[in-house]
Design an enzyme around this catalytic site. Structure first.
Site, mmCIF file in Angstrom:
data_model
loop_
_atom_site.group_PDB
_atom_site.id
_atom_site.type_symbol
_atom_site.label_atom_id
_atom_site.label_comp_id
_atom_site.label_asym_id
_atom_site.label_seq_id
_atom_site.Cartn_x
_atom_site.Cartn_y
_atom_site.Cartn_z
ATOM 1 N N LYS A 105 -7.643 7.072 -19.426
ATOM 2 C CA LYS A 105 -7.702 7.631 -20.902
ATOM 3 C C LYS A 105 -6.405 7.638 -21.679
ATOM 4 O O LYS A 105 -5.822 6.396 -21.939
ATOM 5 C CB LYS A 105 -8.295 9.218 -20.855
ATOM 6 C CG LYS A 105 -9.475 9.315 -19.848
ATOM 7 C CD LYS A 105 -10.707 8.303 -19.921
ATOM 8 C CE LYS A 105 -11.846 8.897 -19.146
ATOM 9 N NZ LYS A 105 -11.555 8.882 -17.529
ATOM 10 N N ASP A 111 -6.027 19.627 -14.993
ATOM 11 C CA ASP A 111 -6.388 18.407 -15.324
ATOM 12 C C ASP A 111 -6.024 18.408 -16.941
ATOM 13 O O ASP A 111 -6.486 19.320 -17.906
ATOM 14 C CB ASP A 111 -7.974 18.329 -15.371
ATOM 15 C CG ASP A 111 -8.406 16.974 -15.745
ATOM 16 O OD1 ASP A 111 -7.711 16.126 -16.551
ATOM 17 O OD2 ASP A 111 -9.492 16.399 -15.297
ATOM 18 N N TYR A 142 -15.437 17.922 -16.195
ATOM 19 C CA TYR A 142 -16.082 16.713 -16.285
ATOM 20 C C TYR A 142 -17.140 16.327 -15.134
ATOM 21 O O TYR A 142 -16.980 17.069 -14.054
ATOM 22 C CB TYR A 142 -14.761 15.729 -16.055
ATOM 23 C CG TYR A 142 -15.072 14.417 -15.549
ATOM 24 C CD1 TYR A 142 -16.272 13.611 -16.383
ATOM 25 C CD2 TYR A 142 -14.724 13.764 -14.344
ATOM 26 C CE1 TYR A 142 -16.447 12.377 -15.821
ATOM 27 C CE2 TYR A 142 -15.127 12.491 -14.104
ATOM 28 C CZ TYR A 142 -16.106 11.896 -14.832
ATOM 29 O OH TYR A 142 -16.549 10.640 -14.507
ATOM 30 N N ARG A 171 1.028 -1.170 -0.046
ATOM 31 C CA ARG A 171 0.001 -0.069 0.178
ATOM 32 C C ARG A 171 0.830 1.330 -0.029
ATOM 33 O O ARG A 171 0.486 2.109 -0.762
ATOM 34 C CB ARG A 171 -1.053 0.063 1.153
ATOM 35 C CG ARG A 171 -1.819 1.273 1.104
ATOM 36 C CD ARG A 171 -2.780 1.356 2.501
ATOM 37 N NE ARG A 171 -1.925 1.772 3.567
ATOM 38 C CZ ARG A 171 -1.856 1.129 4.627
ATOM 39 N NH1 ARG A 171 -2.248 0.194 4.888
ATOM 40 N NH2 ARG A 171 -0.992 1.714 5.757
#
Length: 400
Positions: A211, A186, A109, A57
């Site tokens: 993406k 972004d 978005y 982790r």
């Protein structure tokens, strides 16, 4: 020797994409990194790991290598990979003090808008959405403003914003007041191949790795990059505490996808340019949004901020006939699959008003140009002529 060990040399993008974060395996000589699935790592004595890792982790070899590659391509000192693009957004917002204020472009978005308005408010974070960050930002800054969120091009109307001008406004504000406001950009729609926002004054750059960076529609993942040691330490601590990590396998897949980013994005952008030009001449199309068009109102910013003035692989356009025509068009394409997401090798098409941006109130949507007749297109890497013909025949059906 690795690219990371020769920081005084500026290699080409493709060279960095293939070699950054990709050392030859010292044991086997493998040129592609092995997959490290172990959740925990042996220690020789209490709190003395045998190697570099203790618990997956906190850090994992595959994640580390992917982060090194992204940092190289974004020209950043640090990168942090997360479990999704939305988790990346959430981490940045959770790093803000209680009762902070965010200023964001209005055309963002839907998932970002949802987090700002539905989740961030639970620890007192408020948001102001503006139509034009360069023109409206200064007047909207409050005493508790801690973050400006910028998408360029925006999703889904593909509005381009001058990052350097926004950064300059925030720098002047800091000089006057002593109060630092972070600028997060972004960069999902362009990828590091077309734009590097940190070079234009951003403090943090974020991506939905799902993406373009991964590019094969088989990984959900996010990443952020920064040159600030302080921000990196803050974000890394939060990630470990919250546990918003990608799996080793997803990190391995995303790193593999990243190696062909420059080839995929250039092909998608080349096709998108031709498709956008075709759309501008079609009688069934009301308006085309594409930064690569010289007629785009912000094209001079594209020339300044984008590699080779590329417009990217995303297009949106309004179609004659309203929501019905948009539905018919998106249901009639053969190679453009009707589906959410973007940036994969395959072409996709969607109607934002009832899909990716369906959670935004209609009045607010339309004030930012997201009408019921707006179609969003993600251009893949199929042959350009086939894609243009597919658009042509679907427009013909939508016009009947």
């Amino acid at each position: 020797m690795t690219i990371e060990s020769t920081t005084n040399v500026e290699y080409g993008f493709g060279t960095k994409a293939i070699h950054a974060g990709a050392p030859i395996d010292p044991t086997t000589g493998a040129v592609i990194e092995p997959l490290s699935l172990s959740t925990t790592f042996a220690q020789s004595e209490p709190s003395k790991p045998v190697g570099l890792y203790e618990y997956s982790r906190s850090a994992n070899p595959n994640r580390d290598n992917f982060e090194a590659a992204v940092a190289a391509l974004e020209k950043a000192k640090h990168a942090i990979a997360l479990s999704s693009g939305s988790a990346t957004t959430a981490l940045i917002i959770q790093s803000l003090p209680m009762n902070s204020h965010i200023i964001s472009g209005g055309d963002v978005y839907g998932g970002t808008h949802r987090y700002f308005t539905k989740v961030g408010v639970t620890h007192g974070v408020t948001s102001t959405f503006v139509g034009n960050l360069v023109e409206d930002l200064e007047s909207k800054i409050q005493e508790n403003t801690k973050l400006v969120w910028l998408e360029t091009p925006s999703n889904p109307t593909l509005t381009v914003t001058d990052i350097a001008k926004v950064a300059s406004i925030l720098k002047n504000h800091e000089a006057k007041t002593g109060s630092k406001i972070l600028l997060a950009v972004d960069n999902t729609f362009l990828s590091p191949y077309i734009s590097n926002p940190l070079e234009h004054g951003a403090d943090v750059v974020v991506h939905s790795v799902t993406k373009y960076i991964n590019g094969h529609s088989d990984v959900v993942m996010g990443v952020l990059a920064t040159n600030s040691d302080e921000l990196h330490d803050r974000f890394r601590f939060l990630q470990n505490a919250i546990g918003s990590i990608p799996s080793p396998f997803d990190s391995w897949l995303a790193h593999r996808g990243l190696k062909t980013l420059h080839l995929r994005v250039r092909q998608a952008a080349t096709s998108a340019q031709q498709i956008a030009q075709f759309l501008t001449q079609h009688p069934a199309v009301l308006k085309v949004n594409y930064p690569g068009l010289k007629s785009d109102p912000n094209h001079e910013i594209v020339v300044k901020q984008h590699r080779d003035s590329l417009g990217g692989g995303m297009i949106s356009f309004r179609i004659n006939g309203g929501a019905k025509a948009a539905s018919t068009f998106t249901s009639s394409t053969k190679f453009f699959t009707l589906a959410e997401s973007l940036g994969g090798i395959e072409s996709l098409v969607e109607v934002p008003a009832i899909m990716t941006h369906g959670g935004i109130p209609k009045e607010e949507r339309e004030s930012n140009g997201v009408f019921d007749d707006l179609v969003r297109v993600s251009v893949g890497i199929e042959d350009t002529d086939d894609l243009i013909e597919d658009v042509r025949q679907a427009l013909e059906k939508a016009s009947k």
